[in-house]
Design an enzyme around this catalytic site. Structure first.
Site, PDB file in Angstrom:
ATOM      1  N   ASP A   1     -14.392  11.462   8.382  1.00 37.12           N
ATOM      2  CA  ASP A   1     -15.312  12.072   7.405  1.00 37.12           C
ATOM      3  C   ASP A   1     -14.716  13.313   6.746  1.00 37.12           C
ATOM      4  O   ASP A   1     -14.833  14.426   7.241  1.00 37.12           O
ATOM      5  CB  ASP A   1     -16.642  12.420   8.056  1.00 37.12           C
TER       6      ASP A   1
ATOM      7  N   MET B   1     -11.841   1.959   4.825  1.00 44.01           N
ATOM      8  CA  MET B   1     -10.741   2.632   5.528  1.00 44.01           C
ATOM      9  C   MET B   1     -10.359   1.846   6.765  1.00 44.01           C
ATOM     10  O   MET B   1     -11.075   0.922   7.186  1.00 44.01           O
ATOM     11  CB  MET B   1     -11.179   4.048   5.921  1.00 44.01           C
TER      12      MET B   1
ATOM     13  N   ASP C   1     -17.138  20.403   7.784  1.00 45.53           N
ATOM     14  CA  ASP C   1     -18.322  19.895   8.483  1.00 45.53           C
ATOM     15  C   ASP C   1     -17.977  19.723   9.958  1.00 45.53           C
ATOM     16  O   ASP C   1     -17.212  18.827  10.322  1.00 45.53           O
ATOM     17  CB  ASP C   1     -18.749  18.557   7.884  1.00 45.53           C
TER      18      ASP C   1
ATOM     19  N   SER D   1     -26.092  10.980   7.393  1.00 49.76           N
ATOM     20  CA  SER D   1     -27.037  11.554   6.448  1.00 49.76           C
ATOM     21  C   SER D   1     -26.851  11.057   5.030  1.00 49.76           C
ATOM     22  O   SER D   1     -27.796  11.072   4.241  1.00 49.76           O
ATOM     23  CB  SER D   1     -26.901  13.082   6.460  1.00 49.76           C
TER      24      SER D   1
ATOM     25  N   ASN E   1     -17.748  13.606  13.732  1.00 45.05           N
ATOM     26  CA  ASN E   1     -16.540  13.528  12.915  1.00 45.05           C
ATOM     27  C   ASN E   1     -15.268  13.500  13.749  1.00 45.05           C
ATOM     28  O   ASN E   1     -14.173  13.437  13.198  1.00 45.05           O
ATOM     29  CB  ASN E   1     -16.483  14.709  11.947  1.00 45.05           C
TER      30      ASN E   1
ATOM     31  N   LYS F   1     -17.909   2.419   4.689  1.00 46.97           N
ATOM     32  CA  LYS F   1     -19.013   3.379   4.583  1.00 46.97           C
ATOM     33  C   LYS F   1     -19.753   3.133   3.280  1.00 46.97           C
ATOM     34  O   LYS F   1     -19.160   3.200   2.195  1.00 46.97           O
ATOM     35  CB  LYS F   1     -18.495   4.814   4.658  1.00 46.97           C
TER      36      LYS F   1
END
Length: 446
Positions: A309, A247, A290, A142, A295, A160
């Site tokens: 995440d 990462m 979250d 998202s 994740n 990311k």
């Protein structure tokens, strides 16, 4: 950038300016209005008197909402998370459909937009930092998309990249999405969303800061360093900026793939996840709030869970943790009155609900306490009692004068707990939760 990679479908430039994003809402409003006029004419021709809510939430308009909101991404999803405390079980069917489509739609930046972002963050010669950079994202979420790359020394990394314009448009996007949900009628006008909207904006700004996420990732990597059940990637600080997070790349399967695994494998994975939630709440004093299934990943060869995440990581107020400790202790003791008092103190129940619906509240507590204290592992795949609780909860919710929003801190923690339980239900896992909880109740810590 490896431009030889096969193109993926659903590329769509993410609107980066406020004007462009406002235009997206304008086109959405126009499309929905047209759908309402068409549906209204059809119903009037059949001699019906349609309600506004029925005109708005037609299948066509639900699709329009999902399509446009997926283009704007995070604001819509974050409000959906915060509105539901159990990942959708209590949401109206129409809103559940919208959120389900949002999760499944993954628009990606076209290559030229991706290059623009990376040029701005790393400089135009950034390709020299890599032996290989795959232009096709391996994941699109998202707030950003993830690419796999290799450094000159052969080290595999995940990059990311944040969608452009996300940070600058958070406040207006949240307000616009809230307006759409209000107009749709899927949310009651009596519900005061102001605290949730403010918190949604605050957390979204934190999640859009990848340097902050790198710091949170490092905290968890340090806490779980060497643990046989978990693995956390380490950030590469020399490549990380506020809008790009680099990462370690860690192999793993989607956690949902465990649905086909033997019972003992599913049980062990969920036992580890529930144990981690308890450590976050009672030991770390910080929680990744979250519960998105994406994740978590699973390594079949090692049995370890890969944790990803950390943008939604937040410190847990000691008073919130203590409220959960009191509530769990009362539940395991089978003390209905103590559970009711603890639930009210923690903010799950309001005074008006208890005063007007005490017998119903007590029946719901009795169901939960009975399920908590059944001997042996808890079977998350048996959802029969959830249906009963939902029906009773809806009966109480029909009295709008008793509606109550828990404190924001509790809301986020409960979101993680409920999301974890939903995953356990998806995997039909069986876990002795009482044995995991008890160490945290005796002396106040494990």
């Amino acid at each position: 950038m490896d431009d030889s990679d096969p193109p993926k479908p659903r590329h769509r430039a993410i609107p980066s300016s406020r004007a462009a994003r406002l235009g997206t809402f304008g086109r959405l409003a126009g499309g929905v209005a047209g759908g309402m006029l068409g549906e209204g004419a059809r119903r009037l021709a059949r001699g019906e008197r349609p309600r506004m809510r029925d005109l708005l939430l037609t299948p066509g308009n639900v699709g329009r909402l999902a399509d446009r909101l997926s283009h704007l991404r995070r604001a819509a999803m974050k409000l959906g998370q915060m509105i539901s405390m159990d990942a959708g079980d209590m949401l109206p069917a129409e809103l559940t459909a919208i959120l389900a489509q949002l999760r499944s739609q993954a628009y990606r930046m076209p290559p030229q937009q991706l290059r623009s972002v990376l040029d701005a963050e790393w400089g135009p010669d950034w390709r020299r930092r890599f032996a290989r950079f795959n232009a096709t994202p391996i994941a699109a979420a998202s707030i950003g998309q993830v690419h796999r790359a290799a450094l000159p020394d052969g080290r595999e990394v995940a990059i990311k990249v944040q969608y452009p314009g996300i940070r600058e448009s958070i406040d207006s996007d949240v307000d616009n999405v809230a307006t759409l949900l209000r107009v749709s009628g899927v949310l009651p006008r009596e519900l005061d969303l102001a605290p949730l909207l403010g918190e949604a904006k605050r957390q979204l700004h934190e999640e859009a800061d990848y340097e902050r996420e790198a710091a949170q990732m490092t905290r968890f990597a340090d806490w779980l360093d060497g643990h046989p059940d978990y693995i956390v990637p380490r950030p590469l600080h020399e490549l990380t900026t506020a809008r790009v997070l680099a990462m370690d790349f860690i192999e793993g399967q989607p956690i949902e793939a465990l649905g086909e695994a033997p019972q003992e494998t599913r049980d062990a994975a969920m036992r580890d996840l529930i144990a981690l939630v308890l450590r976050e709440l009672f030991e770390f004093g910080a929680m990744q709030t979250d519960p998105n299934f994406a994740n978590y990943r699973f390594q079949p060869d090692t049995g370890r869970l890969v944790l990803l995440d950390f943008g939604a990581t937040r410190d847990v107020d000691p008073a919130t943790a203590e409220g959960y400790r009191t509530l769990l202790a009362a539940g395991l003791a089978g003390d209905r009155d103590a559970v009711r008092e603890a639930a009210q103190a923690a903010g799950f129940l309001g005074e008006a609900a208890i005063a007007r619906h005490r017998p119903l509240v007590d029946r719901m507590i009795d169901i939960v306490v009975t399920e908590m204290n059944r001997p042996g592992p808890f079977d998350f795949g048996d959802r029969g009692f959830v249906e009963v609780l939902r029906e009773q909860g809806m009966e109480m919710a029909a009295d709008r004068s008793t509606w109550h929003i828990p404190p924001v801190e509790t809301l986020f923690v409960q979101r993680k707990i409920s999301g974890t339980a939903l995953l356990a239900a998806r995997l039909a896992a069986r876990v002795d939760v009482r044995e995991l909880v008890r160490p945290y109740l005796a002396g106040g810590s494990a």
